[in-house]
Write a protein that holds these residues in place. Structure first.
Motif, mmCIF file in Angstrom:
data_model
loop_
_atom_site.group_PDB
_atom_site.id
_atom_site.type_symbol
_atom_site.label_atom_id
_atom_site.label_comp_id
_atom_site.label_asym_id
_atom_site.label_seq_id
_atom_site.Cartn_x
_atom_site.Cartn_y
_atom_site.Cartn_z
ATOM 1 N N MET A 49 14.444 8.212 -30.063
ATOM 2 C CA MET A 49 13.705 7.924 -28.824
ATOM 3 C C MET A 49 12.376 7.260 -29.137
ATOM 4 O O MET A 49 11.913 6.433 -28.391
ATOM 5 C CB MET A 49 13.463 9.192 -28.004
ATOM 6 C CG MET A 49 14.649 9.622 -27.176
ATOM 7 S SD MET A 49 15.101 8.454 -25.902
ATOM 8 C CE MET A 49 13.922 8.826 -24.630
ATOM 9 N N TYR A 84 15.198 -1.636 -26.236
ATOM 10 C CA TYR A 84 16.389 -0.866 -26.587
ATOM 11 C C TYR A 84 16.773 0.155 -25.508
ATOM 12 O O TYR A 84 17.808 0.787 -25.612
ATOM 13 C CB TYR A 84 16.220 -0.172 -27.945
ATOM 14 C CG TYR A 84 15.018 0.730 -28.019
ATOM 15 C CD1 TYR A 84 15.090 2.059 -27.600
ATOM 16 C CD2 TYR A 84 13.806 0.261 -28.518
ATOM 17 C CE1 TYR A 84 13.981 2.887 -27.671
ATOM 18 C CE2 TYR A 84 12.700 1.084 -28.596
ATOM 19 C CZ TYR A 84 12.804 2.389 -28.172
ATOM 20 O OH TYR A 84 11.710 3.215 -28.246
ATOM 21 N N ILE A 85 15.943 0.303 -24.476
ATOM 22 C CA ILE A 85 16.296 1.214 -23.387
ATOM 23 C C ILE A 85 17.065 0.417 -22.342
ATOM 24 O O ILE A 85 16.536 -0.507 -21.741
ATOM 25 C CB ILE A 85 15.045 1.876 -22.783
ATOM 26 C CG1 ILE A 85 14.369 2.734 -23.854
ATOM 27 C CG2 ILE A 85 15.428 2.715 -21.561
ATOM 28 C CD1 ILE A 85 13.142 3.440 -23.400
ATOM 29 N N ARG A 124 18.497 -0.659 -30.727
ATOM 30 C CA ARG A 124 17.520 0.152 -31.462
ATOM 31 C C ARG A 124 17.573 -0.148 -32.952
ATOM 32 O O ARG A 124 16.561 -0.142 -33.639
ATOM 33 C CB ARG A 124 17.791 1.638 -31.198
ATOM 34 C CG ARG A 124 16.729 2.571 -31.741
ATOM 35 C CD ARG A 124 15.434 2.411 -30.978
ATOM 36 N NE ARG A 124 14.523 3.506 -31.226
ATOM 37 C CZ ARG A 124 13.247 3.339 -31.515
ATOM 38 N NH1 ARG A 124 12.721 2.142 -31.594
ATOM 39 N NH2 ARG A 124 12.466 4.383 -31.705
ATOM 40 N N ILE A 172 19.835 4.753 -24.227
ATOM 41 C CA ILE A 172 19.380 3.882 -25.303
ATOM 42 C C ILE A 172 20.578 3.137 -25.864
ATOM 43 O O ILE A 172 21.634 3.731 -26.095
ATOM 44 C CB ILE A 172 18.736 4.721 -26.428
ATOM 45 C CG1 ILE A 172 17.452 5.335 -25.912
ATOM 46 C CG2 ILE A 172 18.491 3.886 -27.671
ATOM 47 C CD1 ILE A 172 16.837 6.290 -26.885
#
Length: 148
Positions: free
Chosen positions: A138, A41-42, A61, A56
């Motif tokens: 995060m 997801y980064i 995510r 992100i």
């Protein structure tokens, strides 16, 4: 009556909100440098006036299908505790105030998303606004806990 001020944005047909006090700025999407072996997801990192910040994909995510970038796509730059990071969203919709009484805890079946990301659901007339818990967005790479 207590109220919260939120920045709202969309991912597909869903509308989300984050506390305006955590938003540093909203920017158009610059070139993103990929980072090897980063979580899926980064998306990578960007250079924001000399500061390198991670970006992100909220779609990734939250397990949503990816979409092409549009003229409305933005990165919302957030500060959570001491960390600064960007989240890519489909479009930023508005800044609004909502009474805290209009915010309910997340439903047990959290709209198909991992409930750790949701701190509540705001009701604005007929609209439902998913309020995000930024401390968990995060996740693992900042707390060094896999899958957090």
């Amino acid at each position: 009556m207590a109220e919260e001020q939120l920045v709202t944005f969309s991912l597909g047909s869903e509308e989300f909100g984050v506390d305006i006090m955590r938003v540093q700025e909203i920017i158009r999407i610059p070139p993103i440098t990929r980072v090897p072996k980063a979580e899926t997801y980064i998306e990578g990192v960007i250079n924001l006036r000399g500061n390198v910040i991670p970006v992100i994909s909220l779609r990734a995510r939250f397990g949503m299908t990816p979409v092409e970038e549009t003229d409305l796509s933005r990165i919302v730059v957030l500060q959570v505790q001491t960390k600064v990071f960007g989240v890519r969203v489909d479009a930023v919709t508005e800044v609004l105030r909502i009474d805290t009484e209009a915010i309910e805890p997340p439903p047990p079946i959290a709209l198909g998303m991992d409930s750790q990301f949701i701190r509540g659901v705001g009701k604005i007339g007929e609209r439902l606004l998913i309020l995000l818990d930024l401390d968990h967005i995060m996740g693992g790479e900042t707390s060094n806990v896999v899958g957090a």
